[in-house]
Write an enzyme that holds these catalytic residues in place. Structure first.
Site, PDB file in Angstrom:
ATOM      1  N   GLU A  44      17.639  26.347  40.255  1.00  0.00           N
ATOM      2  CA  GLU A  44      18.387  27.281  41.100  1.00  0.00           C
ATOM      3  C   GLU A  44      18.440  26.809  42.549  1.00  0.00           C
ATOM      4  O   GLU A  44      19.471  26.943  43.211  1.00  0.00           O
ATOM      5  CB  GLU A  44      17.774  28.682  41.020  1.00  0.00           C
ATOM      6  CG  GLU A  44      17.986  29.384  39.694  1.00  0.00           C
ATOM      7  CD  GLU A  44      19.449  29.617  39.378  1.00  0.00           C
ATOM      8  OE1 GLU A  44      20.282  29.668  40.321  1.00  0.00           O
ATOM      9  OE2 GLU A  44      19.784  29.753  38.186  1.00  0.00           O
ATOM     10  N   TYR A 125      19.531  35.996  46.190  1.00  0.00           N
ATOM     11  CA  TYR A 125      20.088  35.427  44.965  1.00  0.00           C
ATOM     12  C   TYR A 125      19.026  34.682  44.155  1.00  0.00           C
ATOM     13  O   TYR A 125      18.864  34.921  42.954  1.00  0.00           O
ATOM     14  CB  TYR A 125      21.260  34.476  45.264  1.00  0.00           C
ATOM     15  CG  TYR A 125      21.565  33.628  44.066  1.00  0.00           C
ATOM     16  CD1 TYR A 125      22.223  34.174  42.973  1.00  0.00           C
ATOM     17  CD2 TYR A 125      21.107  32.310  43.970  1.00  0.00           C
ATOM     18  CE1 TYR A 125      22.446  33.436  41.816  1.00  0.00           C
ATOM     19  CE2 TYR A 125      21.318  31.564  42.824  1.00  0.00           C
ATOM     20  CZ  TYR A 125      21.994  32.128  41.752  1.00  0.00           C
ATOM     21  OH  TYR A 125      22.182  31.401  40.614  1.00  0.00           O
ATOM     22  N   ASP A 143      25.932  35.188  42.547  1.00  0.00           N
ATOM     23  CA  ASP A 143      26.268  33.971  43.276  1.00  0.00           C
ATOM     24  C   ASP A 143      27.778  33.974  43.516  1.00  0.00           C
ATOM     25  O   ASP A 143      28.457  34.984  43.287  1.00  0.00           O
ATOM     26  CB  ASP A 143      25.801  32.724  42.522  1.00  0.00           C
ATOM     27  CG  ASP A 143      26.601  32.452  41.250  1.00  0.00           C
ATOM     28  OD1 ASP A 143      27.421  33.316  40.842  1.00  0.00           O
ATOM     29  OD2 ASP A 143      26.417  31.375  40.653  1.00  0.00           O
TER      30      ASP A 143
END
Length: 348
Positions: A44, A125, A143
């Site tokens: 991520e 996020y 996102d």
């Protein structure tokens, strides 16, 4: 309606999920492996503002060198920055190390979104994504791809960034209590391959019947983005300083704070602080102009002139001599890797 949206999307994901090295197959039980949250978190962070294709080799390289968060935490700053070179947005690498050391210090990744958000470098996020994907927690993951899907699905036409609060609230209404990680990744895949920026493929979208943007006839108009700001042009100079008949080149490490912080680089004239570069050359001598390289940053476009000098003297400041034949192992930031390639070709 909201239940059918999540059900339809998960059914679509079960058939169409991308096969990615940091993912489990759809519907899989979460592994009882402390390295699993590390892999999710690492992917991520790398994927922020970076394509899947660009991330894959870096993800594999990091896992090969540092297979656990404890191994990464014990790594030197120089080694990690060198391994990250070319992936861009170098503050991510610095935050990666800070976070790894914090996680190792507390014995592993926390499982809740709130606790994850307290770690260095984890924003809303990333904390939500790790909570949902690594731990199966109910978390709303938004996102850029999810933002686009939700803005169209609910016809949210307030311009960004003001629309983000409404988009997040709408996303929360369709996020299921179970399979939260699969749902988050399904939304990402839908935005990446179906609900695309310019030409959404509505005819194959599993959410087409529920999409208010499609019903309005202009889904590609959403989300509404503010006008792009014109980025300034900057100019500067990089210095290719060699010795021993051109077999060694002088490299420096940039300050931790600021542009390309902590990265190995060629010496330069201060372009990062001045619009046109105003620093002095690092050595007196008859400098040769080799050409220019151009590079785009999010905040500026840079034209960097490359000058060369063969010397017997030691340049001012801290640095080290590096074998030119091994320049590819130095971990230069992309800008300076371009400059090095130009210099090697010109000096041939």
């Amino acid at each position: 309606m909201t239940a059918s949206i999540s059900e339809n999307l998960l059914e679509w994901y079960d058939r169409n999920a991308r096969d990615l090295p940091w993912r489990l197959p759809p519907g899989s039980a979460l592994p009882d492996d402390p390295a699993w949250p590390y892999r999710v978190w690492l992917s991520e962070v790398m994927l922020q503002q970076t394509t899947v294709a660009a991330v894959k080799p870096y993800f594999a390289k990091f896992l090969e060198i540092w297979p656990t968060v404890e191994a990464l935490a014990a790594a030197s700053d120089d080694d990690v920055m060198a391994a990250w070179a070319g992936l861009g947005y170098y503050s991510r690498a610095r935050n990666l190390l800070k976070c790894a050391r914090a996680v190792a210090g507390q014995g592993g990744f926390p499982a809740t979104e709130a606790e994850l958000r307290r770690l260095p470098g984890l924003g809303d996020y990333t904390a939500a994504a790790v909570a949902a994907i690594a731990f199966g927690s109910h978390a709303v993951v938004v996102d850029a791809n999810v933002e686009r899907v939700v803005a169209r699905l609910f016809a949210i036409d307030e311009p960004l960034p003001g629309a983000r609060k409404a988009i997040r609230a709408a996303a929360a209404t369709i996020t299921p209590d179970t399979r939260a990680g699969d749902f988050a990744q399904a939304m990402m895949d839908l935005g990446s391959h179906v609900c695309t920026t310019r030409t959404p493929r509505c005819l194959i979208c599993p959410l087409a019947n529920a999409c208010e943007g499609r019903k309005a006839g202009e889904p590609e108009r959403l989300p509404v983005k503010p006008p792009k700001k014109q980025v300034p042009e900057r100019r500067g100079t990089a210095f290719w300083i060699t010795r021993a008949r051109g077999t060694q080149v002088w490299l420096v490490t940039r300050p931790a704070q600021g542009m390309l912080g902590g990265m190995r680089a060629l010496p330069d004239d201060g372009w990062s602080a001045q619009a046109d570069g105003s620093g002095k050359v690092p050595l007196a001598g008859e400098w040769r102009r080799l050409g220019v390289v151009r590079h785009g940053f999010t905040h500026a476009q840079l034209t960097l002139e490359v000058r060369a000098l063969e010397t017997l003297s030691q340049p001012r400041g801290e640095g080290r001599w590096w074998p030119v034949k091994r320049i590819g192992e130095a971990g230069l930031a992309t800008l300076f890797a371009k400059a090095a390639r130009l210099a090697i070709a010109a000096e041939g």
